[in-house]
Design a protein around this motif. Sequence first.
Motif, PDB file in Angstrom:
ATOM      1  N   ALA A 100       0.851  -1.181   0.000  1.00 50.15           N
ATOM      2  CA  ALA A 100       0.000   0.000   0.000  1.00 50.15           C
ATOM      3  C   ALA A 100       0.885   1.228   0.000  1.00 50.15           C
ATOM      4  CB  ALA A 100      -0.901   0.007   1.227  1.00 50.15           C
ATOM      5  N   GLN A 101       0.282   2.334  -0.454  1.00 49.93           N
ATOM      6  CA  GLN A 101       1.009   3.581  -0.516  1.00 49.93           C
ATOM      7  C   GLN A 101       0.360   4.561   0.442  1.00 49.93           C
ATOM      8  OE1 GLN A 101       0.995   4.592  -4.625  1.00 49.93           O
ATOM      9  NE2 GLN A 101       3.048   5.486  -4.507  1.00 49.93           N
ATOM     10  N   PRO A 102       1.081   5.044   1.422  1.00 47.99           N
ATOM     11  CA  PRO A 102       0.494   6.023   2.344  1.00 47.99           C
ATOM     12  C   PRO A 102      -0.001   7.252   1.575  1.00 47.99           C
ATOM     13  CG  PRO A 102       2.651   5.311   3.110  1.00 47.99           C
ATOM     14  CD  PRO A 102       2.466   4.714   1.759  1.00 47.99           C
ATOM     15  N   HIS A 103       0.722   7.675   0.577  1.00 45.54           N
ATOM     16  CA  HIS A 103       0.279   8.752  -0.296  1.00 45.54           C
ATOM     17  C   HIS A 103       1.084   8.651  -1.573  1.00 45.54           C
ATOM     18  CE1 HIS A 103       3.968  10.938   0.660  1.00 45.54           C
ATOM     19  NE2 HIS A 103       3.758  10.507   1.891  1.00 45.54           N
ATOM     20  N   THR A 104       0.624   9.382  -2.568  1.00 42.71           N
ATOM     21  CA  THR A 104       1.153   9.169  -3.915  1.00 42.71           C
ATOM     22  C   THR A 104       2.667   9.182  -4.014  1.00 42.71           C
ATOM     23  OG1 THR A 104      -0.731  10.480  -4.558  1.00 42.71           O
ATOM     24  CG2 THR A 104       0.759   9.782  -6.297  1.00 42.71           C
ATOM     25  N   SER A 105       3.276  10.158  -3.414  1.00 39.09           N
ATOM     26  CA  SER A 105       4.714  10.266  -3.661  1.00 39.09           C
ATOM     27  C   SER A 105       5.554   9.657  -2.547  1.00 39.09           C
ATOM     28  CB  SER A 105       5.090  11.734  -3.835  1.00 39.09           C
ATOM     29  OG  SER A 105       5.180  12.363  -2.581  1.00 39.09           O
ATOM     30  N   ALA A 106       5.023   8.649  -1.932  1.00 40.38           N
ATOM     31  CA  ALA A 106       5.809   7.970  -0.905  1.00 40.38           C
ATOM     32  C   ALA A 106       6.143   6.568  -1.401  1.00 40.38           C
ATOM     33  CB  ALA A 106       5.019   7.876   0.394  1.00 40.38           C
ATOM     34  N   GLY A 107       6.974   5.905  -0.694  1.00 43.46           N
ATOM     35  CA  GLY A 107       7.288   4.529  -1.039  1.00 43.46           C
ATOM     36  C   GLY A 107       6.125   3.630  -0.677  1.00 43.46           C
ATOM     37  N   ARG A 108       6.371   2.321  -0.718  1.00 44.51           N
ATOM     38  CA  ARG A 108       5.319   1.364  -0.382  1.00 44.51           C
ATOM     39  C   ARG A 108       5.496   0.821   1.025  1.00 44.51           C
ATOM     40  NH1 ARG A 108       4.757   2.160  -5.587  1.00 44.51           N
ATOM     41  NH2 ARG A 108       2.865   1.379  -6.543  1.00 44.51           N
ATOM     42  N   VAL A 109       4.404   0.400   1.559  1.00 43.54           N
ATOM     43  CA  VAL A 109       4.354  -0.194   2.891  1.00 43.54           C
ATOM     44  C   VAL A 109       3.626  -1.519   2.754  1.00 43.54           C
ATOM     45  CG1 VAL A 109       3.076   0.037   5.049  1.00 43.54           C
ATOM     46  CG2 VAL A 109       4.420   1.963   4.179  1.00 43.54           C
ATOM     47  N   PRO A 110       4.068  -2.556   3.458  1.00 44.06           N
ATOM     48  CA  PRO A 110       3.372  -3.840   3.327  1.00 44.06           C
ATOM     49  C   PRO A 110       1.968  -3.765   3.937  1.00 44.06           C
ATOM     50  CG  PRO A 110       5.531  -4.106   4.367  1.00 44.06           C
ATOM     51  CD  PRO A 110       5.240  -2.645   4.326  1.00 44.06           C
ATOM     52  N   THR A 111       1.031  -4.438   3.352  1.00 45.12           N
ATOM     53  CA  THR A 111      -0.276  -4.616   3.987  1.00 45.12           C
ATOM     54  C   THR A 111      -0.204  -5.863   4.860  1.00 45.12           C
ATOM     55  OG1 THR A 111      -1.027  -6.038   2.225  1.00 45.12           O
ATOM     56  CG2 THR A 111      -1.471  -3.686   1.987  1.00 45.12           C
TER      57      THR A 111
END
Lengths: 336, 336
Positions: free
Chosen positions: A56-67
């Motif tokens: 998942a992406q906390p917001h558009t221009s951030a990296g990814r975070v696992p769900t």
Amino acid sequence: MLDDRKAAVLRAVVREYIETAQPVGSAHVARTTDLGVSPATVRNEMAALEREGYLAQPHTSAGRVPTDLGYRFFVDQLTGPGALPAVQRQQVRDFFAKAHGELEQMLHDTSSLLSGLTSYAALVLAPPSERATVRSVQVVGLTDRAAMVVVVLSNGTIEKAMLELDADTGDERLAAASTHLSAHLGGTSLTDRTHMPATGDQRLDALVDTVVSAIGDPADREQNHVFVGGASRMAAAFDAVDTVRQVLAILEQQYVVVSLLREVIDHDTVQGIAVSIGTEHGLQSLAECSIVVAPYEIEGEPVGTVGVLGPTRMNYPQAMAAVAVVSERLGRTLSA
Amino acid sequence: MLDDRKAAVLRAVVREYIETAQPVGSAHVARTTDLGVSPATVRNEMAALEREGYLAQPHTSAGRVPTDLGYRFFVDQLTGPGALPAVQRQQVRDFFAKAHGELEQMLHDTSSLLSGLTSYAALVLAPPSERATVRSVQVVGLTDRAAMVVVVLSNGTIEKAMLELDADTGDERLAAASTHLSAHLGGTSLTDRTHMPATGDQRLDALVDTVVSAIGDPADREQNHVFVGGASRMAAAFDAVDTVRQVLAILEQQYVVVSLLREVIDHDTVQGIAVSIGTEHGLQSLAECSIVVAPYEIEGEPVGTVGVLGPTRMNYPQAMAAVAVVSERLGRTLSA
DNA sequence: TCTAGCACTCGGTATCATCGATTGCTAGAG
DNA sequence: CTCTAGCAATCGATGATACCGAGTGCTAGA
């Protein structure tokens, strides 16, 4: 399922996120993996993984975070718990070498140990008293009208219950009841309702009945048999003070903790370790937590569980290793 | 000392700050007090109070905040604990009306009650086992080489200790030891070292000695006799997650909690209630906390304490009222 | 001794621009 | 068909700036 490269990317993201708690970007993944591919390719893979629900992406221009699903994949593809660093292994060995004596003290200390190893909160569930057999029953008068029943079990635990007496129950009758009960309950489990032969003395029989029903009540027995260690470490795991509060509130409810552990361990245990991630268990207030539990065995029979509760981004391999080692040593120590 | 108006201003600031947790300005004080006085005058008083150490300013253009000394003055000038709202008084009454049975369960529940009343963490110290007399001593064999000593005390608590045995100690000898010990320790306190008459049987005497020294060791007795309830509520009291962590870490160390309570209650108790504010006690990590404790009495003798731990800006009158009422009812219930 | 008035302080908030990390997309290379 | 390089676009984080307002301290006068 996920092809090799996607899996590798996902793994890298999870590992990095566990370590830094920061969203992970494609460049970072490209650098740290040895699939010689460019960030752009990684980006494509990550976009796919996001569509499939692993990231998942906390917001558009951030990296990814696992769900939660991402963590789930990560955990499932582990071949087993990680290896504990030598110092920690030694620490566990030393602990159990010195451990001795009282079961409850020992389980309590075990929870501290495990919490120290993982820096998460540790949960230790005591063997259910049903599994132990009665060694001795004693009825001790405290006042004219109150007595206490003390049952010593074979595993070194004690069950106690209060009793109301008729005013003129003599000490001799209490002693007689003790003897009678010890004789007939000795060797049985507290849950078996052994039939008590009559003694010929009606008032004695009545007393014996009262005692049997008092100690047969399993209500409070469940309660006091879980040990929570290092709850304060949960504060370090989250930065929202409210999350901390909710988690601690749960940990204070022994009954909830017990059922939680039961539920998790019944749900999916592989290689003797069960992991529940985020919302997989039902508790809303533990949505940001994961649980790793393993049963421990006495003489080959699973009797209790040890586990840790940490944030979903916990270090799963390390936590699983610690839980595995501790449960194994604990079982072995208790079997001796 | 402080003149009347200074005192009134200080009181107003403390009360307001306890309620809002926001620095209090002169205008607010002028409005809420009924000294018909202008904000400017209040300002002068506040400046004086600051010079004298009762108030502090987080920064130049903010209102004032009480210092520990300010709280101390506030607490000292209270004529007594506040009055508990009727609902809460009823709640306490109901609780102790239903309370019965096991001491430990009851103390544990009492800590929950008190925590619920105050929304701070509650601490309940059990009566020291020295004050109770022995009702029964029993040695129960668990394995060939291990036995458990169970001592039932007159207050309904149980002390237990593990014991190593010579390999061929028979059950009869354990029973004989139980009888002998019960006979000679019955009615005494665990701390009295009663001299044990010899029995004529050397091995039995040796066993008896072992038991006596096992149960005489007060090391772990101190430990398990404090009950902490509602620790999670500390999380709501602070907004720095690290403060929460430190406080919880302290609460997990039973020994520290016990000595802390002892220290506070020995230090200055007025009207049966002792209050320690901020850094008055020595613990650095509890610098932002205050403690309110009261002893409770069984048959007129103070035997244990109940208390709450909250932020320095706790609601002292309310906390003192709750502690006073609970300690009083607890003592009364235990005396019955 | 108290108060009214006033200049001053300073944190909080809003605004704005900038920066940089990161992405998605597209076109072209292999 | 897959990968990659390049590039524009996105958006939070950071920092500068200004402004507001709560609150103060001080002084002069009642």
